[in-house]
Enzyme design. Sequence first.
Site, mmCIF file in Angstrom:
data_model
loop_
_atom_site.group_PDB
_atom_site.id
_atom_site.type_symbol
_atom_site.label_atom_id
_atom_site.label_comp_id
_atom_site.label_asym_id
_atom_site.label_seq_id
_atom_site.Cartn_x
_atom_site.Cartn_y
_atom_site.Cartn_z
ATOM 1 N N ARG A 51 -4.711 -5.691 -5.585
ATOM 2 C CA ARG A 51 -5.471 -5.546 -4.513
ATOM 3 C C ARG A 51 -5.078 -4.049 -3.920
ATOM 4 O O ARG A 51 -5.981 -3.309 -3.959
ATOM 5 C CB ARG A 51 -5.328 -6.244 -3.377
ATOM 6 C CG ARG A 51 -6.125 -7.848 -3.615
ATOM 7 C CD ARG A 51 -5.440 -8.807 -3.081
ATOM 8 N NE ARG A 51 -4.131 -8.934 -3.625
ATOM 9 C CZ ARG A 51 -4.267 -9.914 -4.639
ATOM 10 N NH1 ARG A 51 -5.501 -10.587 -5.077
ATOM 11 N NH2 ARG A 51 -2.954 -10.092 -5.475
ATOM 12 N N THR A 52 -3.827 -3.766 -3.708
ATOM 13 C CA THR A 52 -3.605 -2.631 -3.019
ATOM 14 C C THR A 52 -3.662 -1.632 -3.738
ATOM 15 O O THR A 52 -4.706 -0.729 -3.440
ATOM 16 C CB THR A 52 -1.847 -2.625 -2.547
ATOM 17 O OG1 THR A 52 -1.793 -3.819 -1.820
ATOM 18 C CG2 THR A 52 -1.735 -1.584 -1.849
ATOM 19 N N LYS A 80 14.285 7.028 -17.499
ATOM 20 C CA LYS A 80 15.314 7.942 -18.209
ATOM 21 C C LYS A 80 16.455 8.357 -17.055
ATOM 22 O O LYS A 80 17.106 9.073 -17.459
ATOM 23 C CB LYS A 80 14.590 9.056 -18.590
ATOM 24 C CG LYS A 80 13.590 8.994 -19.739
ATOM 25 C CD LYS A 80 13.036 10.354 -20.066
ATOM 26 C CE LYS A 80 11.489 10.316 -20.713
ATOM 27 N NZ LYS A 80 10.873 11.707 -20.778
ATOM 28 N N ARG A 101 3.897 2.251 -3.919
ATOM 29 C CA ARG A 101 4.712 1.141 -3.463
ATOM 30 C C ARG A 101 6.099 0.982 -4.148
ATOM 31 O O ARG A 101 6.372 1.582 -5.254
ATOM 32 C CB ARG A 101 3.950 -0.300 -4.142
ATOM 33 C CG ARG A 101 4.745 -1.420 -4.185
ATOM 34 C CD ARG A 101 3.858 -2.484 -4.508
ATOM 35 N NE ARG A 101 2.998 -3.022 -3.361
ATOM 36 C CZ ARG A 101 2.107 -3.790 -3.391
ATOM 37 N NH1 ARG A 101 2.105 -4.774 -4.181
ATOM 38 N NH2 ARG A 101 1.250 -4.020 -2.191
ATOM 39 N N HIS A 129 4.106 -3.001 5.170
ATOM 40 C CA HIS A 129 2.899 -2.872 4.468
ATOM 41 C C HIS A 129 1.712 -2.752 5.426
ATOM 42 O O HIS A 129 0.684 -3.343 5.653
ATOM 43 C CB HIS A 129 2.748 -4.271 3.650
ATOM 44 C CG HIS A 129 1.907 -4.201 2.665
ATOM 45 N ND1 HIS A 129 0.760 -3.087 2.313
ATOM 46 C CD2 HIS A 129 1.139 -5.281 1.718
ATOM 47 C CE1 HIS A 129 0.231 -3.225 1.231
ATOM 48 N NE2 HIS A 129 0.391 -4.517 0.838
HETATM 49 N N1 CP Z 1 -1.880 -8.026 -0.596
HETATM 50 C C1 CP Z 1 -1.402 -7.178 -1.510
HETATM 51 O O1 CP Z 1 -0.344 -6.432 -1.394
HETATM 52 O O2 CP Z 1 -1.777 -7.558 -2.675
HETATM 53 P P1 CP Z 1 -1.167 -6.758 -4.003
HETATM 54 O O3 CP Z 1 0.208 -7.423 -4.215
HETATM 55 O O4 CP Z 1 -1.761 -7.495 -5.225
HETATM 56 O O5 CP Z 1 -1.276 -5.255 -3.950
#
Ligand code: CP
Length: 306
Positions: A51-52, A80, A101, A129
């Site tokens: 999703r993110t 590497k 991320r 998050h």
């Molecule tokens: N909610 C969320 O962060 O989903 P993903 O890990 O799929 O990005």
Amino acid sequence: MNSNSLVSISDISKDEILGLLEQARYFEENPNHKILDGKVVATLFFEPSTRTRLSFETAVNRLGGRVIGFSDASTTSSSKGETLKDTIKMVSNYVDLIIMRHYLEGAARYASEVTDTPVINAGDGANQHPTQTMLDLYSIYKTQGTLENLTITMVGDLKYGRTVHSLLMAMQYFNPTFRFVACKELEMPAEYKDFCDKNGIKYTEHTDFSADVINSSDIIYMTRVQRERFTDIMEYERVKNLYTLHNAMLDNSRDNLRILHPLPRVNEIDYDVDDNPKAYYFQQAQNGLYARQAIICKALGIEINK
Ligand code: CP
């Protein structure tokens, strides 16, 4: 560090949060507003995501910008031995905005400190998050008509769940009452309970996901037990299926109750809940597109002429 970076939800004020929610509403009504012409955005995902990453990339595309990046760091020179610092400095040469991320807590803060390019934290380990929080707030506002005075029950992995940590902090402005439902091993960490105490936020802790808790909630925020954060896999096996929401458990719940979950889910929401009108997790994920369009514009310092 670029002051437009969004690393922690505490980087932005109540007014900025409300401004982003208003802009998310605008983008929900006008998703194809081409205001990123000539801008390039990097999505650097050192940890898996559906999703993110995809909602951020859709957001950039719908705004008329371009995306580069990776969804698997093993295909990059970090495999590497290139350091995060060098990776960020290199990518900064190419783009206007970095969305990242990483599996390490603090990685996004560190990245933001080694570049002048704005950095958006798309999740750092068990820490924060903040963009998920913006879509959660937008979802709560849309379904409740307010963010004020709500009873929010957080269930499951409250120890490693970065989404509940960010949401808890953002709700400080709106007089919430929290219920934390978790087993001892996965209870809300002391630093977040201290945050509640210092900010006058009411909370109670429960090991039982009882009818009383469910029937007095405005929002139930389910979370996945995050296997990838456990060092002891036996401990994960012991706690992974402790809390599952079934449709029958909602029979006497409030009319305004909505079930949220950042997703992905494993066993914590039975499929029989999906057709209940109180299930909102798929719409919640859709709201991520609009919230992230607003966040991208803010990070790039782009005003929206409505
Ligand atoms: N909610 C969320 O962060 O989903 P993903 O890990 O799929 O990005």
